[in-house]
Design a protein around this motif. Structure first.
Motif, PDB file in Angstrom:
ATOM      1  N   LYS A 116       0.837  -1.194   0.000  1.00 15.98           N
ATOM      2  CA  LYS A 116       0.000   0.000   0.000  1.00 15.98           C
ATOM      3  C   LYS A 116       0.882   1.258   0.000  1.00 15.98           C
ATOM      4  N   LYS A 117       1.971   1.190   0.750  1.00 11.61           N
ATOM      5  CA  LYS A 117       2.882   2.321   0.794  1.00 11.61           C
ATOM      6  C   LYS A 117       3.703   2.412  -0.485  1.00 11.61           C
ATOM      7  N   ARG A 118       4.091   1.244  -1.014  1.00 14.53           N
ATOM      8  CA  ARG A 118       4.868   1.259  -2.264  1.00 14.53           C
ATOM      9  C   ARG A 118       4.087   1.973  -3.356  1.00 14.53           C
ATOM     10  N   GLY A 119       2.791   1.729  -3.398  1.00 12.38           N
ATOM     11  CA  GLY A 119       1.944   2.370  -4.415  1.00 12.38           C
ATOM     12  C   GLY A 119       2.016   3.887  -4.356  1.00 12.38           C
ATOM     13  N   ALA A 120       2.207   4.416  -3.160  1.00 17.05           N
ATOM     14  CA  ALA A 120       2.222   5.870  -2.980  1.00 17.05           C
ATOM     15  C   ALA A 120       3.454   6.525  -3.576  1.00 17.05           C
ATOM     16  N   VAL A 121       4.516   5.757  -3.906  1.00 19.18           N
ATOM     17  CA  VAL A 121       5.711   6.363  -4.510  1.00 19.18           C
ATOM     18  C   VAL A 121       5.869   6.003  -5.985  1.00 19.18           C
ATOM     19  N   HIS A 133      -0.425  10.914  -6.659  1.00 18.63           N
ATOM     20  CA  HIS A 133      -0.552  12.116  -5.828  1.00 18.63           C
ATOM     21  C   HIS A 133      -0.651  11.624  -4.392  1.00 18.63           C
ATOM     22  N   SER A 134       0.344  11.970  -3.574  1.00 21.32           N
ATOM     23  CA  SER A 134       0.428  11.381  -2.234  1.00 21.32           C
ATOM     24  C   SER A 134       0.754  12.417  -1.166  1.00 21.32           C
ATOM     25  N   ALA A 135       0.458  12.029   0.075  1.00 17.69           N
ATOM     26  CA  ALA A 135       0.852  12.840   1.238  1.00 17.69           C
ATOM     27  C   ALA A 135       2.093  12.195   1.844  1.00 17.69           C
ATOM     28  N   PHE A 136       3.120  12.995   2.071  1.00 19.17           N
ATOM     29  CA  PHE A 136       4.394  12.460   2.571  1.00 19.17           C
ATOM     30  C   PHE A 136       4.761  13.069   3.912  1.00 19.17           C
ATOM     31  N   CYS A 180       4.172   7.635   3.917  1.00 21.08           N
ATOM     32  CA  CYS A 180       3.460   8.160   2.757  1.00 21.08           C
ATOM     33  C   CYS A 180       2.120   7.469   2.600  1.00 21.08           C
ATOM     34  N   GLU A 181       1.211   8.211   2.027  1.00 21.09           N
ATOM     35  CA  GLU A 181      -0.126   7.667   1.795  1.00 21.09           C
ATOM     36  C   GLU A 181      -0.662   8.245   0.493  1.00 21.09           C
ATOM     37  N   ALA A 182      -1.131   7.364  -0.392  1.00 26.21           N
ATOM     38  CA  ALA A 182      -1.640   7.840  -1.678  1.00 26.21           C
ATOM     39  C   ALA A 182      -2.945   8.591  -1.484  1.00 26.21           C
ATOM     40  N   ILE A 183      -3.079   9.699  -2.212  1.00 22.28           N
ATOM     41  CA  ILE A 183      -4.345  10.445  -2.230  1.00 22.28           C
ATOM     42  C   ILE A 183      -5.114  10.059  -3.494  1.00 22.28           C
ATOM     43  N   THR A 184      -4.436  10.085  -4.650  1.00 19.59           N
ATOM     44  CA  THR A 184      -5.048   9.672  -5.926  1.00 19.59           C
ATOM     45  C   THR A 184      -4.051   8.846  -6.728  1.00 19.59           C
ATOM     46  N   PHE A 185      -4.500   7.713  -7.266  1.00 15.05           N
ATOM     47  CA  PHE A 185      -3.595   6.830  -8.016  1.00 15.05           C
ATOM     48  C   PHE A 185      -3.539   7.124  -9.522  1.00 15.05           C
ATOM     49  N   PHE A 186      -4.569   7.714 -10.107  1.00  9.91           N
ATOM     50  CA  PHE A 186      -4.627   7.944 -11.564  1.00  9.91           C
ATOM     51  C   PHE A 186      -4.342   6.649 -12.330  1.00  9.91           C
ATOM     52  N   LEU A 187      -5.091   5.608 -12.009  1.00  8.93           N
ATOM     53  CA  LEU A 187      -4.812   4.268 -12.554  1.00  8.93           C
ATOM     54  C   LEU A 187      -4.942   4.184 -14.066  1.00  8.93           C
ATOM     55  N   ASN A 188      -5.821   5.017 -14.657  1.00  9.23           N
ATOM     56  CA  ASN A 188      -6.009   4.982 -16.118  1.00  9.23           C
ATOM     57  C   ASN A 188      -4.720   5.283 -16.876  1.00  9.23           C
ATOM     58  N   LEU A 189      -3.834   6.065 -16.244  1.00  8.79           N
ATOM     59  CA  LEU A 189      -2.594   6.458 -16.928  1.00  8.79           C
ATOM     60  C   LEU A 189      -1.727   5.246 -17.237  1.00  8.79           C
ATOM     61  N   ARG A 190      -1.922   4.173 -16.509  1.00  4.37           N
ATOM     62  CA  ARG A 190      -1.115   2.967 -16.738  1.00  4.37           C
ATOM     63  C   ARG A 190      -1.785   1.994 -17.705  1.00  4.37           C
ATOM     64  N   ASN A 191      -3.049   2.253 -18.027  1.00  3.07           N
ATOM     65  CA  ASN A 191      -3.818   1.278 -18.818  1.00  3.07           C
ATOM     66  C   ASN A 191      -3.768   1.505 -20.315  1.00  3.07           C
TER      67      ASN A 191
END
Ligand SMILES: [Zn+2]
Length: 242
Positions: free
Chosen positions: A45-50, A55-58, A72-83
């Motif tokens: 979960k933390k790895r995803g935030a980097v 967009h994450s809180a650090f 760190c904690e993710a705020i928004t992943f923007f998953l579509n950007l990887r698809n």
């Protein structure tokens, strides 16, 4: 000393064998290079935030060479950007531009907001195909302006007169050349009145409305080429991912 930062991850890469470096662009401090080794061992979960574009809180710890990520904690992943490849290359380009245009720890909150909003729209399902190119071009010209490199689009860069038609754009001199000064730079490219208007529209139009700008594919390609030559010339180095 610990401090908080809200940031978009621009890059995440191996530095040496075990060390990871995450380059962040934060609202508070601009670009920050951080050591992320603590995060790699942490739960996924933390790895995803980097990961890039997240967009994450650090919570960061000041270091002698590099600051390190404490939490760190993710705020928004923007998953579509990887698809989708086109979304991915567009997002890579805006993140790389942000990285190239900025120095470390020079706050630039307007650029942070522009980057975050641009990623949001590149990620959005209501934008497709050529709409993504318009958003990327709009980001590029606005980001250049926010970093002190705004191209001169109203007055001739050579004589300072309000430019008359037909026009050329000199990426080396940093703006348009009027008819009389057309020969001031041999590498200057022809630009139509309409294309010049589109460039001005790219500056004044909010990221979410850029997809509706009325421009032919051919003109958009030429504008992107002009912007890229301008950017590369002013950064004195090639932007790789375009
Ligand atoms: Zn002139």
């Amino acid at each position: 000393m610990l401090y908080k930062a809200e940031a978009v991850v621009l890059r995440y890469k191996n530095m040496r064998d075990a060390d990871k470096v995450a380059v962040l662009f934060s609202r508070e401090l601009g670009k920050i290079r951080t050591a992320a080794h603590g995060v790699v061992k942490a739960k996924s979960k933390k790895r995803g935030a980097v990961q890039p574009f997240t967009h994450s809180a650090f919570l960061l710890r000041k270091g002698r060479e590099l600051d390190s990520i404490s939490q760190c904690e993710a705020i928004t992943f923007f998953l579509n950007l990887r698809n989708e490849l086109k979304r991915l290359t567009s997002a890579l380009y805006v993140c790389e531009l942000t990285d190239e245009l900025t120095a470390e720890k020079e706050p630039n909150e307007p650029l942070f907001i522009l980057l975050l909003t641009t990623l949001k729209w590149l990620n959005s399902n209501v934008v497709n195909g050529v709409g993504l190119d318009k958003i990327t071009a709009g980001f590029e010209i606005k980001a250049l302006g926010l970093c002190g490199y705004m191209p001169q689009l109203t007055r001739c860069v050579n004589c300072g007169e309000r430019a008359k038609l037909p026009l050329k754009f000199s990426y080396k001199m940093g703006g348009i050349l009027c008819t009389e000064c057309n020969n001031a730079d041999e590498s200057a490219l022809t630009i139509s009145e309409r294309e010049l208007l589109t460039m001005k529209e790219l500056i004044t139009t909010a990221p979410g409305k850029l997809k509706d700008i009325d421009v032919s594919n051919e003109s958009l390609k030429r504008i992107k080429r002009i912007l890229n030559l301008f950017t590369v010339h002013h950064l004195d180095k090639k932007i790789k991912s375009n």
